[in-house]
Design a protein around this motif. Structure first.
Motif, PDB file in Angstrom:
ATOM      1  N   ASP A   1       1.025  -1.063  -0.068  1.00 18.56           N
ATOM      2  CA  ASP A   1      -0.130   0.146   0.074  1.00 18.56           C
ATOM      3  C   ASP A   1       1.076   1.164   0.137  1.00 18.56           C
ATOM      4  O   ASP A   1       1.849   1.244   0.710  1.00 18.56           O
ATOM      5  N   GLY A   2       0.501   2.196  -0.895  1.00 19.22           N
ATOM      6  CA  GLY A   2       1.323   3.509  -0.680  1.00 19.22           C
ATOM      7  C   GLY A   2       0.874   4.425  -1.697  1.00 19.22           C
ATOM      8  O   GLY A   2      -0.228   4.433  -2.361  1.00 19.22           O
ATOM      9  N   GLY A   3       1.815   5.196  -2.011  1.00 20.84           N
ATOM     10  CA  GLY A   3       1.469   6.356  -3.247  1.00 20.84           C
ATOM     11  C   GLY A   3       2.522   6.570  -3.934  1.00 20.84           C
ATOM     12  O   GLY A   3       3.598   5.989  -4.120  1.00 20.84           O
ATOM     13  N   THR A   4       2.384   7.155  -5.191  1.00 24.24           N
ATOM     14  CA  THR A   4       3.236   7.256  -6.324  1.00 24.24           C
ATOM     15  C   THR A   4       3.196   8.529  -6.956  1.00 24.24           C
ATOM     16  O   THR A   4       1.825   8.986  -6.999  1.00 24.24           O
ATOM     17  N   ALA A   5       4.143   9.216  -7.616  1.00 24.47           N
ATOM     18  CA  ALA A   5       3.901  10.078  -8.542  1.00 24.47           C
ATOM     19  C   ALA A   5       4.217   9.631 -10.052  1.00 24.47           C
ATOM     20  O   ALA A   5       5.147   8.890 -10.316  1.00 24.47           O
ATOM     21  N   VAL A   6       3.447   9.994 -11.016  1.00 24.05           N
ATOM     22  CA  VAL A   6       3.487   9.531 -12.354  1.00 24.05           C
ATOM     23  C   VAL A   6       4.462  10.550 -12.947  1.00 24.05           C
ATOM     24  O   VAL A   6       3.955  11.643 -13.359  1.00 24.05           O
ATOM     25  N   ARG A   7       5.663  10.089 -13.092  1.00 21.97           N
ATOM     26  CA  ARG A   7       6.698  11.016 -13.614  1.00 21.97           C
ATOM     27  C   ARG A   7       6.730  11.034 -15.120  1.00 21.97           C
ATOM     28  O   ARG A   7       7.437  10.197 -15.772  1.00 21.97           O
ATOM     29  N   ALA A   8       5.654  11.765 -15.800  1.00 18.83           N
ATOM     30  CA  ALA A   8       5.619  11.570 -17.174  1.00 18.83           C
ATOM     31  C   ALA A   8       5.620  12.917 -17.774  1.00 18.83           C
ATOM     32  O   ALA A   8       5.664  14.172 -17.146  1.00 18.83           O
ATOM     33  N   ALA A   9       4.945  13.210 -19.209  1.00 16.41           N
ATOM     34  CA  ALA A   9       5.003  14.380 -19.725  1.00 16.41           C
ATOM     35  C   ALA A   9       3.596  15.184 -19.043  1.00 16.41           C
ATOM     36  O   ALA A   9       3.895  16.351 -18.986  1.00 16.41           O
TER      37      ALA A   9
END
Length: 459
Positions: A215-223
């Motif tokens: 379980d957790g969070g993320t940043a979608v490092r994209a355009a």
């Protein structure tokens, strides 16, 4: 092979009303982990520095050529801004990368891992935003506590175990082909998350089963900048003799600070339609709200479900492996099904192989009914339908298949040279997984792609 190592990170997402604090959480975890490693290093004289710390590295030097000059072939169309074809005749950007990893055994039960990686993609920020290509990224950084011989917990920036090769998908030396099939692995740009996992592993008379919940969070490092996600899921790996089976489920909710639609695009229509003195207006307002829930990434958290099943059979002289992956989102992201199969034969230091891969993405057919609406509102509804229809059409336009032939040569220990040919066929009307589409590009075209890489590990 660089083995599975943990990770952590930069997004703190609470449950229904999620809040994001990239830098603060990343800085806090780095501080805790750094302090722990410094304290461990200070006391390493007694137990032996070499016994406590191990430095490892891996990398790929690659060149890729595509004969389709009106677009770029890339390894990941969600995170790589350029590749081979339009941008460069022979591109080093598709596969080249360099990474360093530090493993620390702090006590008999407590360990830590930090991994930095540099590559030609947007996944190059420690805080979640997209930074210049090849800037080192904090891929993994976590602490692991072995509670019992069969149970462990980890916290920090961890690998996201969504796919069969998630643990080593960036370690070119660890697999036979030049790159994992993009038809599946390009659709999962997120490779790590910030949170924790709980793992149980048990040996049943030589059959080892490992189950993890995370379980957790993320940043979608994209355009698309400013996109965050909250996720949870589980995976299970069964190993018995030469057979390995892997299955996973991941639930992801995403939100973006970048507006995809003009301000009030849906709400203005809802208010106007709701004011009509008939059920037609009420129904149209409800349909607009339905579309907003499914497509407006700024106003709503959008959920999609990911399912995966993979297998490897490797008795030694030959091997075969296959994987199927699907994600379900009846809205902005569309529904996707992909899969691949690959096999090869090892003859001394040479391994010829073949791979087939396929991805098919389908958009929804949502729209506001125009029947009975006043002319002005009908025109507004038609503009909403056109916008949403364009998104769904774009989802459908990423379908393709590829057939690959290649050969791996293990030149020496920890060093391999590979060559691969890919025949990429786009579905009719599709731009496939290409990027940098140029005027004159013909949807449904095909491409011949040639790649050569040198893969190495240091440990």
């Amino acid at each position: 092979m660089i083995g599975p190592a943990p990770g952590w990170g930069d997004v703190n997402v609470t449950n229904r009303r999620k809040t994001v604090s990239h830098f603060n959480l990343t800085g806090a975890i780095l501080l805790v982990l750094g302090t722990t490693l410094c304290c461990a290093a200070a006391g390493a004289e007694d137990s032996g520095f070499d016994d406590m710390f191990q430095f490892r590295a891996f990398g790929t030097l690659g060149l890729t050529h595509s004969d389709l000059r009106s677009a770029d072939y890339v390894a990941n169309n969600l995170s790589q801004p350029q590749g081979a074809g339009y941008s460069k005749d022979w591109s080093p950007d598709v596969d080249s990368k360099l990474a360093a990893q530090l493993d620390a055994k702090l006590t008999s039960r407590l360990s830590a891992v930090i991994q930095l990686i540099s590559g030609s993609n947007y996944n190059s920020s420690w805080s979640g935003s997209a930074n210049p290509r090849y800037r080192p990224s904090l891929e993994w950084a976590n602490l692991k506590f072995q509670v019992t011989n069969e149970m462990s917990v980890r916290g920090g920036r961890l690998v996201l175990p969504m796919l069969l090769m998630s643990e080593y998908r960036k370690v070119g030396y660890a697999y036979h082909f030049v790159r994992p099939p993009i038809e599946t692995y390009s659709e999962t740009a997120v490779t790590n998350f910030d949170g924790g996992d709980l793992t149980f592993s048990r040996d049943f008379n030589g059959t080892i089963n490992t189950f993890s919940a995370f379980d957790g969070g993320t940043a979608v490092r994209a355009a698309v900048r400013g996109t965050e996600g909250h996720l949870f899921g589980f995976c299970d790996t069964l190993e018995t003799g030469p057979l390995t089976l892997h299955a996973s489920y991941t639930n992801i909710e995403i939100h973006s600070a970048d507006a995809l639609f003009p301000p009030g695009f849906f709400t203005n229509f809802e208010e106007a339609a709701a004011g009509l003195p008939s059920a037609v207006g009420t129904d149209a307002a409800g349909e607009a709200q339905f579309l907003s829930d499914r497509y407006d990434l700024t106003a709503h958290w959008l959920r999609f479900h990911n399912y995966e099943l993979g297998a490897i059979y490797d008795p030694g002289a030959w091997f075969a492996m296959a994987e199927v992956f699907a994600h379900r989102n009846d809205g902005l992201l569309g529904n996707l099904m992909s899969g691949w199969a690959s096999g090869g034969y090892r003859y001394q230091k040479i391994t010829p192989y073949a791979t087939y891969a396929r991805v098919r993405k389908v958009g929804a057919s949502d729209a506001i009914s125009l029947a009975g609406l006043p002319q002005a509102l009908a025109g507004y509804a038609a503009s909403i339908n056109d916008f949403v229809g364009g998104i769904n059409s774009g989802n459908t336009n990423s379908s393709q298949q590829s057939f690959s032939l290649g050969e791996r040569w293990d030149v020496m220990k920890h060093l391999a040279v590979k060559g691969q040919y890919d025949r990429v066929d786009l579905d009719g009307g599709s731009h496939g997984l290409l990027v940098n589409i140029q005027p004159g590009f013909r949807p449904g075209a095909n491409a011949n792609v040639f790649s050569a890489t040198l893969d190495f590990v240091f440990q």
